[in-house]
Motif scaffolding. Structure first.
Motif, mmCIF file in Angstrom:
data_model
loop_
_atom_site.group_PDB
_atom_site.id
_atom_site.type_symbol
_atom_site.label_atom_id
_atom_site.label_comp_id
_atom_site.label_asym_id
_atom_site.label_seq_id
_atom_site.Cartn_x
_atom_site.Cartn_y
_atom_site.Cartn_z
ATOM 1 N N ARG A 10 -12.716 -4.160 14.097
ATOM 2 C CA ARG A 10 -12.241 -3.280 13.022
ATOM 3 C C ARG A 10 -12.646 -1.826 13.261
ATOM 4 N N GLN A 11 -13.792 -1.619 13.882
ATOM 5 C CA GLN A 11 -14.278 -0.261 14.122
ATOM 6 C C GLN A 11 -13.791 0.324 15.440
ATOM 7 N N ARG A 12 -13.785 -0.485 16.490
ATOM 8 C CA ARG A 12 -13.523 0.023 17.837
ATOM 9 C C ARG A 12 -12.182 -0.390 18.430
ATOM 10 N N GLY A 93 -11.170 -0.341 10.213
ATOM 11 C CA GLY A 93 -9.740 -0.602 10.127
ATOM 12 C C GLY A 93 -9.476 -2.069 9.871
ATOM 13 N N CYS A 94 -8.349 -2.521 10.297
ATOM 14 C CA CYS A 94 -7.938 -3.910 10.144
ATOM 15 C C CYS A 94 -8.545 -4.751 11.266
ATOM 16 N N GLY A 95 -8.806 -6.006 10.992
ATOM 17 C CA GLY A 95 -9.334 -6.913 11.998
ATOM 18 C C GLY A 95 -8.262 -7.631 12.799
ATOM 19 N N ALA A 146 5.746 -4.955 1.746
ATOM 20 C CA ALA A 146 5.494 -3.519 1.593
ATOM 21 C C ALA A 146 4.010 -3.226 1.363
ATOM 22 N N VAL A 147 3.327 -4.061 0.594
ATOM 23 C CA VAL A 147 1.905 -3.853 0.334
ATOM 24 C C VAL A 147 1.105 -3.966 1.631
ATOM 25 N N ILE A 148 1.347 -5.011 2.400
ATOM 26 C CA ILE A 148 0.591 -5.176 3.645
ATOM 27 C C ILE A 148 0.937 -4.063 4.632
ATOM 28 N N ALA A 149 2.205 -3.749 4.772
ATOM 29 C CA ALA A 149 2.592 -2.655 5.673
ATOM 30 C C ALA A 149 1.993 -1.327 5.203
ATOM 31 N N GLY A 150 2.005 -1.100 3.901
ATOM 32 C CA GLY A 150 1.440 0.136 3.350
ATOM 33 C C GLY A 150 -0.052 0.245 3.573
ATOM 34 N N VAL A 151 -0.765 -0.848 3.344
ATOM 35 C CA VAL A 151 -2.218 -0.845 3.562
ATOM 36 C C VAL A 151 -2.523 -0.608 5.037
ATOM 37 N N GLU A 152 -1.789 -1.284 5.921
ATOM 38 C CA GLU A 152 -2.019 -1.098 7.359
ATOM 39 C C GLU A 152 -1.799 0.355 7.761
ATOM 40 N N GLY A 153 -0.743 0.954 7.273
ATOM 41 C CA GLY A 153 -0.491 2.368 7.578
ATOM 42 C C GLY A 153 -1.550 3.274 6.994
ATOM 43 N N ALA A 154 -1.980 2.978 5.777
ATOM 44 C CA ALA A 154 -3.016 3.787 5.131
ATOM 45 C C ALA A 154 -4.342 3.675 5.869
ATOM 46 N N LEU A 155 -4.651 2.493 6.397
ATOM 47 C CA LEU A 155 -5.888 2.326 7.165
ATOM 48 C C LEU A 155 -5.909 3.264 8.374
ATOM 49 N N VAL A 156 -4.787 3.350 9.054
ATOM 50 C CA VAL A 156 -4.712 4.195 10.244
ATOM 51 C C VAL A 156 -4.743 5.676 9.879
ATOM 52 N N THR A 157 -3.903 6.066 8.941
ATOM 53 C CA THR A 157 -3.817 7.495 8.632
ATOM 54 C C THR A 157 -5.056 8.001 7.898
ATOM 55 N N ALA A 158 -5.674 7.173 7.076
ATOM 56 C CA ALA A 158 -6.911 7.594 6.407
ATOM 57 C C ALA A 158 -8.012 7.830 7.432
ATOM 58 N N PRO A 166 -3.983 8.963 2.010
ATOM 59 C CA PRO A 166 -2.913 8.002 2.328
ATOM 60 C C PRO A 166 -2.923 6.779 1.406
ATOM 61 N N PHE A 167 -4.103 6.336 1.000
ATOM 62 C CA PHE A 167 -4.176 5.219 0.059
ATOM 63 C C PHE A 167 -3.620 5.621 -1.303
ATOM 64 N N ASP A 168 -3.906 6.840 -1.726
ATOM 65 C CA ASP A 168 -3.400 7.317 -3.008
ATOM 66 C C ASP A 168 -1.877 7.395 -2.994
ATOM 67 N N ALA A 169 -1.324 7.892 -1.886
ATOM 68 C CA ALA A 169 0.131 8.030 -1.780
ATOM 69 C C ALA A 169 0.822 6.670 -1.757
ATOM 70 N N ILE A 170 0.311 5.750 -0.956
ATOM 71 C CA ILE A 170 0.955 4.439 -0.872
ATOM 72 C C ILE A 170 0.754 3.654 -2.165
ATOM 73 N N ARG A 171 -0.360 3.879 -2.827
ATOM 74 C CA ARG A 171 -0.597 3.221 -4.118
ATOM 75 C C ARG A 171 0.466 3.644 -5.124
ATOM 76 N N ALA A 172 0.726 4.942 -5.209
ATOM 77 C CA ALA A 172 1.725 5.446 -6.153
ATOM 78 C C ALA A 172 3.106 4.868 -5.844
ATOM 79 N N ALA A 173 3.476 4.836 -4.577
ATOM 80 C CA ALA A 173 4.790 4.315 -4.198
ATOM 81 C C ALA A 173 4.904 2.814 -4.477
ATOM 82 N N LEU A 174 3.859 2.068 -4.163
ATOM 83 C CA LEU A 174 3.901 0.619 -4.361
ATOM 84 C C LEU A 174 3.810 0.231 -5.830
ATOM 85 N N VAL A 175 3.076 0.996 -6.614
ATOM 86 C CA VAL A 175 3.029 0.742 -8.058
ATOM 87 C C VAL A 175 4.422 0.936 -8.653
#
Length: 191
Positions: A10-12, A93-95, A146-158, A166-175
């Motif tokens: 997740r880190q490296r 990041g993601c495992g 969309a939630v999983i794809a959004g979280v994965e993208g937010a993990l990278v961009t954050a 990025p989490f705030d933006a994807i949260r608003a869109a997914l809500v």
């Protein structure tokens, strides 16, 4: 050793994680890694990805148990991911994703299948809970994807931005997406 491998991946990433690093972090004796994982790094990475998917399904279930609507579940899951990223100082990041991104899933059919199955378990679990929360089955699947794809993208961009935005933006869109599929006044169904 599996938890140590999961943390390091997740880190490296997959390629930058070595057995020696796993042994050091887990404080396991050198011989134990070859005893428990005779298939080498591939077998250890598979176990780490499966453990990550299991952890995420538990988190999804816990968030769903507290949710009274699909919007609540989306907010809770995204907030937990955001909090985890901030708490790790943007290091975690993601495992599962590194197996795909680093090419390991392409080089190993077993890791490729593990990656697909692990993401599918997370998506399926979210979709299940969205249906329980009164979302149509087709819409529930789209929202879960969309939630999983959004979280994965937010993990990278954050991580790249060293910012939770990025989490705030994807949260608003997914809500917004969840609200469009949720009947007004939807309540969590027991059982």
């Amino acid at each position: 050793m599996v938890e140590a491998a999961k943390q390091l991946i997740r880190q490296r990433g997959y390629e930058a994680t070595a057995f020696s690093d796993v042994l050091k972090l887990s404080e396991a004796p050198r011989g134990s890694v070859y005893f428990h994982f005779p298939g080498g790094k591939t077998q250890l990475a598979k176990a780490a990805a499966e453990a990550h998917a299991h952890d995420q399904v538990v988190i999804i279930d816990q968030a769903a148990a507290q949710a009274s609507s699909a919007v609540d579940l989306v907010e809770s899951y995204l907030d937990l991911a955001r909090e985890g990223m901030v708490a790790s100082d943007y290091a975690r990041g993601c495992g599962i994703a590194p197996l795909v991104i680093d090419g390991a899933a392409r080089e190993s059919a077993d890791l490729g299948e593990t990656s697909r199955r692990s993401f599918a378990q997370m998506i399926d679990r979210l979709a299940f809970h969205f249906v329980v929360l009164d979302i149509d089955q087709t819409a529930a699947r789209v929202l879960a994807d969309a939630v999983i794809a959004g979280v994965e993208g937010a993990l990278v961009t954050a991580r790249a931005l060293h910012s939770p935005t990025p989490f705030d933006a994807i949260r608003a869109a997914l809500v917004s997406l969840a609200a469009s599929g949720s009947p007004k006044g939807s309540r969590h169904k027991n059982g």
